[in-house]
Scaffold this motif. Structure first.
Motif, PDB file in Angstrom:
ATOM      1  N   THR A 263       0.847  -1.196   0.000  1.00  0.00           N
ATOM      2  CA  THR A 263       0.000   0.000   0.000  1.00  0.00           C
ATOM      3  C   THR A 263       0.878   1.240   0.000  1.00  0.00           C
ATOM      4  OG1 THR A 263      -1.723  -1.138   1.233  1.00  0.00           O
ATOM      5  CG2 THR A 263      -1.816   1.245   1.212  1.00  0.00           C
ATOM      6  N   ILE A 264       0.675   2.100  -0.995  1.00  0.00           N
ATOM      7  CA  ILE A 264       1.395   3.372  -1.031  1.00  0.00           C
ATOM      8  C   ILE A 264       0.403   4.501  -0.836  1.00  0.00           C
ATOM      9  CG2 ILE A 264       3.166   2.463  -2.590  1.00  0.00           C
ATOM     10  CD1 ILE A 264       1.788   4.362  -4.736  1.00  0.00           C
ATOM     11  N   ILE A 265       0.908   5.638  -0.436  1.00  0.00           N
ATOM     12  CA  ILE A 265       0.067   6.817  -0.259  1.00  0.00           C
ATOM     13  C   ILE A 265       0.657   7.939  -1.092  1.00  0.00           C
ATOM     14  CG2 ILE A 265      -0.830   8.517   1.361  1.00  0.00           C
ATOM     15  CD1 ILE A 265      -0.690   6.318   3.498  1.00  0.00           C
ATOM     16  N   TYR A 266      -0.169   8.502  -1.955  1.00  0.00           N
ATOM     17  CA  TYR A 266       0.224   9.658  -2.758  1.00  0.00           C
ATOM     18  C   TYR A 266      -0.355  10.889  -2.076  1.00  0.00           C
ATOM     19  CZ  TYR A 266       1.013  12.798  -6.645  1.00  0.00           C
ATOM     20  OH  TYR A 266       1.453  13.839  -7.402  1.00  0.00           O
ATOM     21  N   HIS A 267       0.511  11.839  -1.741  1.00  0.00           N
ATOM     22  CA  HIS A 267       0.107  13.065  -1.057  1.00  0.00           C
ATOM     23  C   HIS A 267      -0.033  14.181  -2.086  1.00  0.00           C
ATOM     24  CE1 HIS A 267       1.171  10.986   2.648  1.00  0.00           C
ATOM     25  NE2 HIS A 267       2.304  10.650   2.051  1.00  0.00           N
ATOM     26  N   LEU A 268      -1.251  14.699  -2.229  1.00  0.00           N
ATOM     27  CA  LEU A 268      -1.500  15.805  -3.160  1.00  0.00           C
ATOM     28  C   LEU A 268      -0.956  17.103  -2.595  1.00  0.00           C
ATOM     29  CD1 LEU A 268      -5.210  14.992  -4.072  1.00  0.00           C
ATOM     30  CD2 LEU A 268      -3.251  14.820  -5.601  1.00  0.00           C
ATOM     31  N   ASN A 269      -0.345  17.908  -3.444  1.00  0.00           N
ATOM     32  CA  ASN A 269       0.136  19.231  -3.028  1.00  0.00           C
ATOM     33  C   ASN A 269      -0.985  20.261  -3.062  1.00  0.00           C
ATOM     34  OD1 ASN A 269       2.756  18.324  -2.687  1.00  0.00           O
ATOM     35  ND2 ASN A 269       3.279  18.725  -4.822  1.00  0.00           N
ATOM     36  N   HIS A 270      -1.926  20.062  -3.978  1.00  0.00           N
ATOM     37  CA  HIS A 270      -3.055  20.975  -4.145  1.00  0.00           C
ATOM     38  C   HIS A 270      -4.329  20.146  -4.192  1.00  0.00           C
ATOM     39  CE1 HIS A 270      -0.114  24.025  -5.154  1.00  0.00           C
ATOM     40  NE2 HIS A 270       0.390  23.211  -6.064  1.00  0.00           N
TER      41      HIS A 270
ATOM     42  N   ASP B  94     -13.115  10.570 -10.952  1.00  0.00           N
ATOM     43  CA  ASP B  94     -12.568  10.030 -12.201  1.00  0.00           C
ATOM     44  C   ASP B  94     -11.243   9.319 -11.962  1.00  0.00           C
ATOM     45  OD1 ASP B  94     -14.733  11.105 -13.518  1.00  0.00           O
ATOM     46  OD2 ASP B  94     -13.630  12.844 -14.307  1.00  0.00           O
ATOM     47  N   LEU B  95     -10.414   9.911 -11.098  1.00  0.00           N
ATOM     48  CA  LEU B  95      -9.122   9.312 -10.768  1.00  0.00           C
ATOM     49  C   LEU B  95      -9.307   7.966 -10.083  1.00  0.00           C
ATOM     50  CD1 LEU B  95      -6.046   9.407 -10.470  1.00  0.00           C
ATOM     51  CD2 LEU B  95      -6.377  10.815  -8.429  1.00  0.00           C
ATOM     52  N   GLU B  96     -10.265   7.883  -9.174  1.00  0.00           N
ATOM     53  CA  GLU B  96     -10.527   6.629  -8.470  1.00  0.00           C
ATOM     54  C   GLU B  96     -11.009   5.543  -9.437  1.00  0.00           C
ATOM     55  OE1 GLU B  96     -12.775   5.095  -4.433  1.00  0.00           O
ATOM     56  OE2 GLU B  96     -13.111   7.134  -5.139  1.00  0.00           O
ATOM     57  N   VAL B  97     -11.891   5.900 -10.356  1.00  0.00           N
ATOM     58  CA  VAL B  97     -12.378   4.939 -11.365  1.00  0.00           C
ATOM     59  C   VAL B  97     -11.218   4.465 -12.240  1.00  0.00           C
ATOM     60  CG1 VAL B  97     -13.820   4.714 -13.433  1.00  0.00           C
ATOM     61  CG2 VAL B  97     -14.731   5.796 -11.372  1.00  0.00           C
ATOM     62  N   TYR B  98     -10.361   5.404 -12.642  1.00  0.00           N
ATOM     63  CA  TYR B  98      -9.206   5.049 -13.479  1.00  0.00           C
ATOM     64  C   TYR B  98      -8.296   4.058 -12.756  1.00  0.00           C
ATOM     65  CZ  TYR B  98      -4.488   5.596 -15.351  1.00  0.00           C
ATOM     66  OH  TYR B  98      -3.227   5.359 -15.821  1.00  0.00           O
TER      67      TYR B  98
ATOM     68  N   GLU C  92      -8.947   2.066 -10.181  1.00  0.00           N
ATOM     69  CA  GLU C  92      -9.587   0.782  -9.913  1.00  0.00           C
ATOM     70  C   GLU C  92      -9.701  -0.076 -11.164  1.00  0.00           C
ATOM     71  OE1 GLU C  92     -13.202   1.962  -7.977  1.00  0.00           O
ATOM     72  OE2 GLU C  92     -12.261   1.943  -5.993  1.00  0.00           O
ATOM     73  N   SER C  93      -9.605   0.540 -12.337  1.00  0.00           N
ATOM     74  CA  SER C  93      -9.674  -0.222 -13.574  1.00  0.00           C
ATOM     75  C   SER C  93      -8.367  -0.934 -13.898  1.00  0.00           C
ATOM     76  CB  SER C  93     -10.068   0.682 -14.745  1.00  0.00           C
ATOM     77  OG  SER C  93      -9.007   1.567 -15.064  1.00  0.00           O
ATOM     78  N   LEU C  94      -7.291  -0.555 -13.219  1.00  0.00           N
ATOM     79  CA  LEU C  94      -5.996  -1.185 -13.461  1.00  0.00           C
ATOM     80  C   LEU C  94      -5.920  -2.508 -12.708  1.00  0.00           C
ATOM     81  CD1 LEU C  94      -3.789   1.995 -13.190  1.00  0.00           C
ATOM     82  CD2 LEU C  94      -4.538   0.836 -15.262  1.00  0.00           C
ATOM     83  N   GLU C  95      -5.391  -3.511 -13.367  1.00  0.00           N
ATOM     84  CA  GLU C  95      -5.404  -4.869 -12.826  1.00  0.00           C
ATOM     85  C   GLU C  95      -4.527  -5.050 -11.587  1.00  0.00           C
ATOM     86  OE1 GLU C  95      -4.306  -9.223 -14.515  1.00  0.00           O
ATOM     87  OE2 GLU C  95      -5.338  -7.850 -15.862  1.00  0.00           O
ATOM     88  N   ALA C  96      -3.426  -4.329 -11.491  1.00  0.00           N
ATOM     89  CA  ALA C  96      -2.489  -4.500 -10.382  1.00  0.00           C
ATOM     90  C   ALA C  96      -2.982  -3.878  -9.082  1.00  0.00           C
ATOM     91  CB  ALA C  96      -1.134  -3.909 -10.744  1.00  0.00           C
ATOM     92  N   ILE C  97      -4.008  -3.015  -9.156  1.00  0.00           N
ATOM     93  CA  ILE C  97      -4.488  -2.289  -7.982  1.00  0.00           C
ATOM     94  C   ILE C  97      -5.682  -3.019  -7.371  1.00  0.00           C
ATOM     95  CG2 ILE C  97      -5.523  -0.127  -7.206  1.00  0.00           C
ATOM     96  CD1 ILE C  97      -3.820   1.300  -9.260  1.00  0.00           C
TER      97      ILE C  97
ATOM     98  N   ASN D 143      -8.698  10.216   1.010  1.00  0.00           N
ATOM     99  CA  ASN D 143      -9.021  10.946   2.232  1.00  0.00           C
ATOM    100  C   ASN D 143      -8.355  12.304   2.177  1.00  0.00           C
ATOM    101  OD1 ASN D 143     -10.484   8.880   3.453  1.00  0.00           O
ATOM    102  ND2 ASN D 143      -8.630   7.902   4.193  1.00  0.00           N
ATOM    103  N   GLY D 144      -9.144  13.341   1.944  1.00  0.00           N
ATOM    104  CA  GLY D 144      -8.587  14.682   1.862  1.00  0.00           C
ATOM    105  C   GLY D 144      -7.585  14.790   0.733  1.00  0.00           C
ATOM    106  N   GLN D 145      -6.329  15.043   1.090  1.00  0.00           N
ATOM    107  CA  GLN D 145      -5.288  15.176   0.083  1.00  0.00           C
ATOM    108  C   GLN D 145      -4.381  13.955   0.019  1.00  0.00           C
ATOM    109  OE1 GLN D 145      -4.893  19.954   0.494  1.00  0.00           O
ATOM    110  NE2 GLN D 145      -3.241  18.893  -0.485  1.00  0.00           N
ATOM    111  N   ASP D 146      -4.814  12.852   0.580  1.00  0.00           N
ATOM    112  CA  ASP D 146      -4.049  11.611   0.543  1.00  0.00           C
ATOM    113  C   ASP D 146      -4.808  10.560  -0.251  1.00  0.00           C
ATOM    114  OD1 ASP D 146      -2.080  12.708   2.113  1.00  0.00           O
ATOM    115  OD2 ASP D 146      -2.924  11.945   3.984  1.00  0.00           O
ATOM    116  N   ILE D 147      -4.117   9.950  -1.197  1.00  0.00           N
ATOM    117  CA  ILE D 147      -4.701   8.879  -2.007  1.00  0.00           C
ATOM    118  C   ILE D 147      -3.967   7.603  -1.648  1.00  0.00           C
ATOM    119  CG2 ILE D 147      -5.133   8.046  -4.338  1.00  0.00           C
ATOM    120  CD1 ILE D 147      -4.947  10.996  -5.257  1.00  0.00           C
ATOM    121  N   SER D 148      -4.684   6.679  -1.039  1.00  0.00           N
ATOM    122  CA  SER D 148      -4.111   5.398  -0.640  1.00  0.00           C
ATOM    123  C   SER D 148      -4.391   4.374  -1.747  1.00  0.00           C
ATOM    124  CB  SER D 148      -4.737   4.939   0.680  1.00  0.00           C
ATOM    125  OG  SER D 148      -4.282   3.660   1.016  1.00  0.00           O
ATOM    126  N   ILE D 149      -3.323   3.749  -2.243  1.00  0.00           N
ATOM    127  CA  ILE D 149      -3.445   2.816  -3.359  1.00  0.00           C
ATOM    128  C   ILE D 149      -2.892   1.467  -2.925  1.00  0.00           C
ATOM    129  CG2 ILE D 149      -2.853   2.400  -5.774  1.00  0.00           C
ATOM    130  CD1 ILE D 149      -2.157   5.467  -5.882  1.00  0.00           C
ATOM    131  N   GLY D 150      -3.730   0.443  -2.957  1.00  0.00           N
ATOM    132  CA  GLY D 150      -3.313  -0.907  -2.588  1.00  0.00           C
ATOM    133  C   GLY D 150      -2.979  -1.720  -3.823  1.00  0.00           C
TER     134      GLY D 150
END
Length: 117
Positions: A48-55, A64-68, A70-75, A81-88
């Protein structure tokens, strides 16, 4: 005439093999993992990685980003949550493994749609 033609064939063959070998060797050229590091990403080495948004991004862009993602097979899962995107991911990650994915995500969604623009 024939001798010049044969010499030309030798030079052509030598040039061909040299360019082939140099192109083949470039395929195996690698860099250390830290070269691919992104300062906005934490948790590399785990699944699990976390991408921290600057803005902040607009809600529709985040959807749209979440749908994109989730469509990838490796994820396996995506949580925003707020400005943090947690990707498993299915497996433990390396910087090199996620480099192109993060770069594409930034180009398509983050930099293009930040609210500060």
């Amino acid at each position: 005439m024939n001798k010049n033609f044969i010499n030309c064939l030798y030079f052509t063959a030598a040039f061909f093999f040299f360019s082939t070998f140099s192109a083949y060797s470039q395929q195996f050229e690698g860099h250390e993992d830290h070269v691919y590091a992104n300062p906005n990403v934490s948790g590399v080495g785990s699944s699990t990685i976390i991408y921290h948004l600057n803005h902040p991004l607009e809600t529709t862009v985040l959807g749209d980003l979440e749908v994109y993602m989730e469509s990838l097979e490796a994820i396996t899962q995506v949580d925003i949550n707020g400005q943090d995107i947690s990707i498993g991911f299915k497996h433990a990650t390396t910087h090199q493994m996620i480099y192109l994915f993060i770069q594409r995500m930034e180009m398509l969604y983050v930099y293009k749609n930040s609210k500060s623009n």
